[in-house]
Structure formats: C-alpha cells, structure tokens
Motif scaffolding. Structure first.
Motif, mmCIF file in Angstrom:
data_model
loop_
_atom_site.group_PDB
_atom_site.id
_atom_site.type_symbol
_atom_site.label_atom_id
_atom_site.label_comp_id
_atom_site.label_asym_id
_atom_site.label_seq_id
_atom_site.Cartn_x
_atom_site.Cartn_y
_atom_site.Cartn_z
ATOM 1 N N ALA A 61 36.668 1.928 -4.489
ATOM 2 C CA ALA A 61 35.986 3.082 -5.090
ATOM 3 C C ALA A 61 36.567 3.394 -6.471
ATOM 4 C CB ALA A 61 36.096 4.299 -4.174
ATOM 5 N N ARG A 62 37.886 3.338 -6.587
ATOM 6 C CA ARG A 62 38.514 3.606 -7.889
ATOM 7 C C ARG A 62 38.084 2.563 -8.912
ATOM 8 N NH1 ARG A 62 44.827 3.168 -8.471
ATOM 9 N NH2 ARG A 62 44.308 1.057 -9.069
ATOM 10 N N TRP A 63 38.080 1.300 -8.494
ATOM 11 C CA TRP A 63 37.690 0.238 -9.418
ATOM 12 C C TRP A 63 36.218 0.331 -9.791
ATOM 13 C CZ3 TRP A 63 40.483 -3.860 -5.986
ATOM 14 C CH2 TRP A 63 41.856 -3.723 -6.148
ATOM 15 N N ARG A 64 35.402 0.817 -8.878
ATOM 16 C CA ARG A 64 33.983 1.027 -9.187
ATOM 17 C C ARG A 64 33.858 2.036 -10.340
ATOM 18 N NH1 ARG A 64 32.406 0.432 -4.351
ATOM 19 N NH2 ARG A 64 33.062 2.478 -3.612
ATOM 20 N N GLU A 65 34.684 3.058 -10.320
ATOM 21 C CA GLU A 65 34.677 4.094 -11.369
ATOM 22 C C GLU A 65 35.284 3.600 -12.679
ATOM 23 O OE1 GLU A 65 33.300 7.197 -11.167
ATOM 24 O OE2 GLU A 65 32.531 6.486 -9.243
ATOM 25 N N THR A 66 36.357 2.815 -12.599
ATOM 26 C CA THR A 66 37.074 2.390 -13.811
ATOM 27 C C THR A 66 36.511 1.107 -14.411
ATOM 28 O OG1 THR A 66 38.708 1.048 -12.615
ATOM 29 C CG2 THR A 66 39.229 3.400 -12.962
ATOM 30 N N GLY A 67 35.697 0.382 -13.625
ATOM 31 C CA GLY A 67 35.156 -0.886 -14.109
ATOM 32 C C GLY A 67 36.087 -2.066 -13.851
ATOM 33 N N GLU A 68 37.254 -1.812 -13.287
ATOM 34 C CA GLU A 68 38.184 -2.902 -12.979
ATOM 35 C C GLU A 68 37.635 -3.776 -11.856
ATOM 36 O OE1 GLU A 68 42.538 -1.567 -12.919
ATOM 37 O OE2 GLU A 68 41.397 0.305 -12.649
ATOM 38 N N VAL A 69 38.128 -4.990 -11.781
ATOM 39 C CA VAL A 69 37.791 -5.940 -10.727
ATOM 40 C C VAL A 69 36.270 -5.993 -10.524
ATOM 41 C CG1 VAL A 69 38.404 -6.753 -8.419
ATOM 42 C CG2 VAL A 69 39.992 -5.292 -9.638
ATOM 43 N N ALA A 70 35.581 -6.264 -11.642
ATOM 44 C CA ALA A 70 34.115 -6.349 -11.632
ATOM 45 C C ALA A 70 33.501 -5.104 -11.007
ATOM 46 C CB ALA A 70 33.634 -7.619 -10.946
ATOM 47 N N SER A 71 34.004 -3.959 -11.451
ATOM 48 C CA SER A 71 33.549 -2.652 -10.958
ATOM 49 C C SER A 71 33.673 -2.523 -9.444
ATOM 50 C CB SER A 71 32.120 -2.371 -11.410
ATOM 51 O OG SER A 71 32.085 -2.244 -12.817
ATOM 52 N N GLY A 72 34.800 -3.028 -8.923
ATOM 53 C CA GLY A 72 35.063 -2.892 -7.493
ATOM 54 C C GLY A 72 34.172 -3.735 -6.616
ATOM 55 N N SER A 73 33.704 -4.863 -7.139
ATOM 56 C CA SER A 73 32.779 -5.683 -6.358
ATOM 57 C C SER A 73 33.486 -6.595 -5.352
ATOM 58 C CB SER A 73 31.896 -6.526 -7.282
ATOM 59 O OG SER A 73 32.676 -7.455 -7.998
ATOM 60 N N TYR A 74 34.823 -6.664 -5.406
ATOM 61 C CA TYR A 74 35.558 -7.462 -4.425
ATOM 62 C C TYR A 74 36.992 -6.974 -4.356
ATOM 63 C CZ TYR A 74 37.424 -9.920 -8.485
ATOM 64 O OH TYR A 74 38.031 -10.213 -9.678
ATOM 65 N N PHE A 75 37.692 -7.445 -3.348
ATOM 66 C CA PHE A 75 39.092 -7.132 -3.152
ATOM 67 C C PHE A 75 39.771 -8.375 -2.611
ATOM 68 C CE2 PHE A 75 42.753 -6.006 -0.698
ATOM 69 C CZ PHE A 75 43.349 -4.986 -1.423
ATOM 70 N N TRP A 76 40.907 -8.705 -3.162
ATOM 71 C CA TRP A 76 41.698 -9.793 -2.592
ATOM 72 C C TRP A 76 43.153 -9.594 -2.987
ATOM 73 C CZ3 TRP A 76 44.788 -13.457 -4.942
ATOM 74 C CH2 TRP A 76 44.702 -13.549 -6.331
ATOM 75 N N ALA A 77 44.032 -10.180 -2.197
ATOM 76 C CA ALA A 77 45.457 -10.199 -2.490
ATOM 77 C C ALA A 77 46.053 -11.408 -1.790
ATOM 78 C CB ALA A 77 46.134 -8.922 -2.007
ATOM 79 N N VAL A 78 47.009 -12.028 -2.425
ATOM 80 C CA VAL A 78 47.723 -13.145 -1.814
ATOM 81 C C VAL A 78 48.582 -12.579 -0.686
ATOM 82 C CG1 VAL A 78 49.487 -14.897 -2.214
ATOM 83 C CG2 VAL A 78 47.759 -14.445 -3.961
ATOM 84 N N GLY A 79 48.596 -13.234 0.435
ATOM 85 C CA GLY A 79 49.435 -12.789 1.539
ATOM 86 C C GLY A 79 49.050 -11.421 2.064
ATOM 87 N N GLN A 80 47.780 -11.134 2.062
ATOM 88 C CA GLN A 80 47.266 -9.819 2.449
ATOM 89 C C GLN A 80 47.205 -9.653 3.963
ATOM 90 O OE1 GLN A 80 43.606 -8.238 0.540
ATOM 91 N NE2 GLN A 80 42.721 -8.749 2.512
ATOM 92 N N LEU A 81 47.589 -8.473 4.416
ATOM 93 C CA LEU A 81 47.455 -8.091 5.813
ATOM 94 C C LEU A 81 46.842 -6.700 5.837
ATOM 95 C CD1 LEU A 81 48.128 -8.557 8.847
ATOM 96 C CD2 LEU A 81 50.349 -7.490 8.371
ATOM 97 N N ILE A 82 45.781 -6.517 6.583
ATOM 98 C CA ILE A 82 45.128 -5.213 6.675
ATOM 99 C C ILE A 82 45.351 -4.662 8.081
ATOM 100 C CG2 ILE A 82 42.931 -3.973 6.568
ATOM 101 C CD1 ILE A 82 42.039 -6.007 4.471
ATOM 102 N N VAL A 83 45.815 -3.414 8.129
ATOM 103 C CA VAL A 83 46.072 -2.740 9.400
ATOM 104 C C VAL A 83 45.136 -1.539 9.513
ATOM 105 C CG1 VAL A 83 48.464 -3.537 9.557
ATOM 106 C CG2 VAL A 83 47.965 -1.384 8.390
ATOM 107 N N PRO A 84 44.870 -1.069 10.739
ATOM 108 C CA PRO A 84 43.884 -0.011 10.913
ATOM 109 C C PRO A 84 44.347 1.382 10.514
ATOM 110 C CG PRO A 84 44.754 -0.701 13.035
ATOM 111 C CD PRO A 84 45.317 -1.631 12.001
ATOM 112 N N GLU A 85 45.659 1.612 10.504
ATOM 113 C CA GLU A 85 46.136 2.959 10.199
ATOM 114 C C GLU A 85 47.417 2.896 9.382
ATOM 115 O OE1 GLU A 85 48.441 3.785 14.385
ATOM 116 O OE2 GLU A 85 46.278 4.020 14.305
#
Length: 124
Positions: A61-85
């Motif tokens: 959402a922030r990148w959509r507002e700032t125009g960063e990362v193709a206006s928030g059109s994707y997200f990635w990180a090397v070695g990424q782990l996503i947790v629910p909380e």
C-alpha cells in the motif's frame, strides 16, 4: 540482549535464532518485519527476512502511494519467510518447523564466508 549486542537471541536445542530488532521501534511481541539469523549445530548460519502478512500488505500500500516497486505491483525478498501474526514467538514457531523438517536450507540464505551476523539480505 547483552550490552552492545544488537540481537535478541532465542536458543533452542536444535538452533539459535538471532533477531535484529530496532531498539527504537520493535518490540518482541509486535515485530512484523525483521532480519533474523538461524545458527544450526552443524555450524551453518541461515539468514531470513521475516514479515507478517499484514506487513506485506502495508508495504504494498505504501509503495502504491509512493510509486516505488512499480507502484506496489509486487513484493519479493531474498530468504523471505511470511508468518501469520507479529511477534518473535510466532517467528520462532515457524523457524522451529523449518529446522525440524529441513526446509531452513531452502527458505534461508546460507551465510557462507561472512562474519556471523553480517546480512546476506538487503532490507526492504
């Protein structure tokens, strides 16, 4: 966390996890975006960037507002782990499972030839 030690360290029988919390903003129970290093008994160290689902949404959402990362059109990180909380306890539960089933070697980035604690990951 010892004096001069930038890490919050959690030791378990099968690994040691070191979280690089921002002392000015992060709390153990509320952290939602953090670099962590997982040290295994074999001497290997694995780097992860851990996010909550909500934190990923906040960044997009922030990148959509700032125009960063193709206006928030994707997200990635090397070695990424996503947790629910948020919180280190939720992150430790995920790391525990990754170590137990051997997936830490696929999910993390091996920190070869680096001083312990030197991130192989670039932050978001």
């Amino acid at each position: 966390m010892g004096t001069g030690d930038p890490y919050t360290t959690i030791a378990e029988p099968t690994f040691v996890a070191r979280f690089l919390l921002d002392p000015d903003t992060d709390t153990v129970s509320a952290v939602a975006n953090v670099d962590a290093f997982v040290d295994l008994p074999d001497g290997s160290t694995w780097a992860l960037t851990i996010f909550t689902v909500d934190e990923v949404g906040r960044l997009l959402a922030r990148w959509r507002e700032t125009g960063e990362v193709a206006s928030g059109s994707y997200f990635w990180a090397v070695g990424q782990l996503i947790v629910p909380e948020p919180g280190v306890s939720a992150m430790i539960a995920a790391i525990r499972e990754l170590v137990c089933n051997g997936d830490i070697t696929s999910a993390g980035v091996r920190c070869e030839g680096q001083d312990r604690g030197t991130s192989a990951i670039t932050g978001q």
